[in-house]
Structure formats: structure tokens, C-alpha cells
Design a protein around this motif. Sequence first.
Motif, PDB file in Angstrom:
ATOM      1  N   GLU A  19       0.975  -1.216  -0.008  1.00  0.00           N
ATOM      2  CA  GLU A  19      -0.030  -0.005  -0.060  1.00  0.00           C
ATOM      3  C   GLU A  19       0.786   1.197   0.067  1.00  0.00           C
ATOM      4  O   GLU A  19       0.213   2.309   0.307  1.00  0.00           O
ATOM      5  CB  GLU A  19      -0.919   0.047   1.407  1.00  0.00           C
ATOM      6  N   GLU A  20       2.225   1.117  -0.211  1.00  0.00           N
ATOM      7  CA  GLU A  20       3.226   2.169  -0.340  1.00  0.00           C
ATOM      8  C   GLU A  20       2.878   3.016   1.089  1.00  0.00           C
ATOM      9  O   GLU A  20       3.337   3.946   1.199  1.00  0.00           O
ATOM     10  CB  GLU A  20       2.922   3.125  -1.354  1.00  0.00           C
ATOM     11  N   LEU A  61      -2.225   3.307  -1.100  1.00  0.00           N
ATOM     12  CA  LEU A  61      -2.407   3.236  -2.644  1.00  0.00           C
ATOM     13  C   LEU A  61      -3.714   3.038  -2.928  1.00  0.00           C
ATOM     14  O   LEU A  61      -4.033   3.627  -3.887  1.00  0.00           O
ATOM     15  CB  LEU A  61      -1.237   2.345  -2.921  1.00  0.00           C
ATOM     16  N   SER A  62      -4.334   2.075  -2.360  1.00  0.00           N
ATOM     17  CA  SER A  62      -5.517   1.675  -2.991  1.00  0.00           C
ATOM     18  C   SER A  62      -6.621   2.729  -2.795  1.00  0.00           C
ATOM     19  O   SER A  62      -7.321   3.000  -3.538  1.00  0.00           O
ATOM     20  CB  SER A  62      -6.339   0.494  -2.101  1.00  0.00           C
ATOM     21  N   LEU A  63      -6.497   3.465  -1.781  1.00  0.00           N
ATOM     22  CA  LEU A  63      -7.413   4.738  -1.575  1.00  0.00           C
ATOM     23  C   LEU A  63      -7.161   5.891  -2.672  1.00  0.00           C
ATOM     24  O   LEU A  63      -7.930   6.302  -3.128  1.00  0.00           O
ATOM     25  CB  LEU A  63      -7.190   5.388  -0.217  1.00  0.00           C
ATOM     26  N   ARG A  64      -5.758   6.169  -2.739  1.00  0.00           N
ATOM     27  CA  ARG A  64      -5.488   6.973  -3.902  1.00  0.00           C
ATOM     28  C   ARG A  64      -6.137   6.599  -5.170  1.00  0.00           C
ATOM     29  O   ARG A  64      -6.360   7.593  -5.893  1.00  0.00           O
ATOM     30  CB  ARG A  64      -4.057   7.161  -3.965  1.00  0.00           C
ATOM     31  N   LYS A  65      -5.932   5.224  -5.570  1.00  0.00           N
ATOM     32  CA  LYS A  65      -6.334   4.822  -6.931  1.00  0.00           C
ATOM     33  C   LYS A  65      -7.741   5.102  -6.804  1.00  0.00           C
ATOM     34  O   LYS A  65      -8.480   5.407  -7.886  1.00  0.00           O
ATOM     35  CB  LYS A  65      -5.980   3.524  -6.857  1.00  0.00           C
ATOM     36  N   MET A  67      -9.714   6.981  -5.177  1.00  0.00           N
ATOM     37  CA  MET A  67      -9.969   8.531  -5.491  1.00  0.00           C
ATOM     38  C   MET A  67      -9.969   9.183  -6.614  1.00  0.00           C
ATOM     39  O   MET A  67     -10.603   9.796  -7.381  1.00  0.00           O
ATOM     40  CB  MET A  67      -9.480   9.402  -4.559  1.00  0.00           C
ATOM     41  N   GLN A  68      -8.596   8.582  -7.512  1.00  0.00           N
ATOM     42  CA  GLN A  68      -8.477   8.861  -8.978  1.00  0.00           C
ATOM     43  C   GLN A  68      -9.498   8.630  -9.909  1.00  0.00           C
ATOM     44  O   GLN A  68      -9.864   9.376 -10.738  1.00  0.00           O
ATOM     45  CB  GLN A  68      -7.253   8.355  -9.346  1.00  0.00           C
ATOM     46  N   GLU A  69     -10.073   7.115  -9.848  1.00  0.00           N
ATOM     47  CA  GLU A  69     -11.097   6.686 -10.377  1.00  0.00           C
ATOM     48  C   GLU A  69     -12.363   7.672 -10.319  1.00  0.00           C
ATOM     49  O   GLU A  69     -13.200   7.869 -11.431  1.00  0.00           O
ATOM     50  CB  GLU A  69     -11.454   5.301 -10.088  1.00  0.00           C
ATOM     51  N   VAL A  70     -12.668   8.054  -9.031  1.00  0.00           N
ATOM     52  CA  VAL A  70     -13.920   8.900  -8.886  1.00  0.00           C
ATOM     53  C   VAL A  70     -13.723  10.068  -9.496  1.00  0.00           C
ATOM     54  O   VAL A  70     -14.844  10.887  -9.958  1.00  0.00           O
ATOM     55  CB  VAL A  70     -14.182   9.171  -7.284  1.00  0.00           C
ATOM     56  N   ASN A  71     -12.690  10.660  -9.642  1.00  0.00           N
ATOM     57  CA  ASN A  71     -12.267  12.081 -10.038  1.00  0.00           C
ATOM     58  C   ASN A  71     -12.218  12.215 -11.641  1.00  0.00           C
ATOM     59  O   ASN A  71     -12.057  13.011 -12.191  1.00  0.00           O
ATOM     60  CB  ASN A  71     -11.023  12.860  -9.407  1.00  0.00           C
ATOM     61  N   LEU A  72     -12.286  11.113 -12.378  1.00  0.00           N
ATOM     62  CA  LEU A  72     -12.283  10.988 -13.791  1.00  0.00           C
ATOM     63  C   LEU A  72     -13.210  11.234 -14.421  1.00  0.00           C
ATOM     64  O   LEU A  72     -14.147  12.103 -14.312  1.00  0.00           O
ATOM     65  CB  LEU A  72     -11.699   9.478 -14.222  1.00  0.00           C
TER      66      LEU A  72
END
Length: 72
Positions: A19-20, A61-65, A67-72
Motif C-alpha cells: 500500500e506504499e 495506495l488503494s485509496l489514492r487509486k 479517488m483517482q477513479e472517482v475524479n475521472l
Amino acid sequence: MNISKQENTPIYKVVVNHEEQYSIWSTERDNAPGWKDVGKTGSKEECLSYIKQVWTDIRPLSLRKKMQEVNL
């Protein structure tokens, strides 16, 4: 027998998981499952300073990914 303070100072390593997320471990310990070395070793202060420099976004990392999906 004279033992210097440096010889008694524990040496740490910086580790990271899938998860970095970063942590420090004693170099005398094996890594827990899922954690790998990043190649930085030193005193506790040196390792924590390194983590402060590189771990600028503490979200997993999973949360960042997600959140990126939601913001696309």
C-alpha cells in the motif's frame, strides 16, 4: 573494554508495504510478510527523516487509486 556509543546504537532499515506505507525496522529483524526493504539504513532519526521526505501522501495506495477513479 571500552565500547563506543556508536557501537551500541541500533541500525534501522526503511521498509514499505504493498500500500506504499513506510515503516522502520531493526536491521536485525526479518521483514514481516508483505514488507520489503527500500535500500535506506541508518539511525532511527536518519530513517524517519528519509520517510518524511519520500512519503508525502500518507493515504494508502488503494485509496489514492479509488479517488483517482472517482475524479475521472
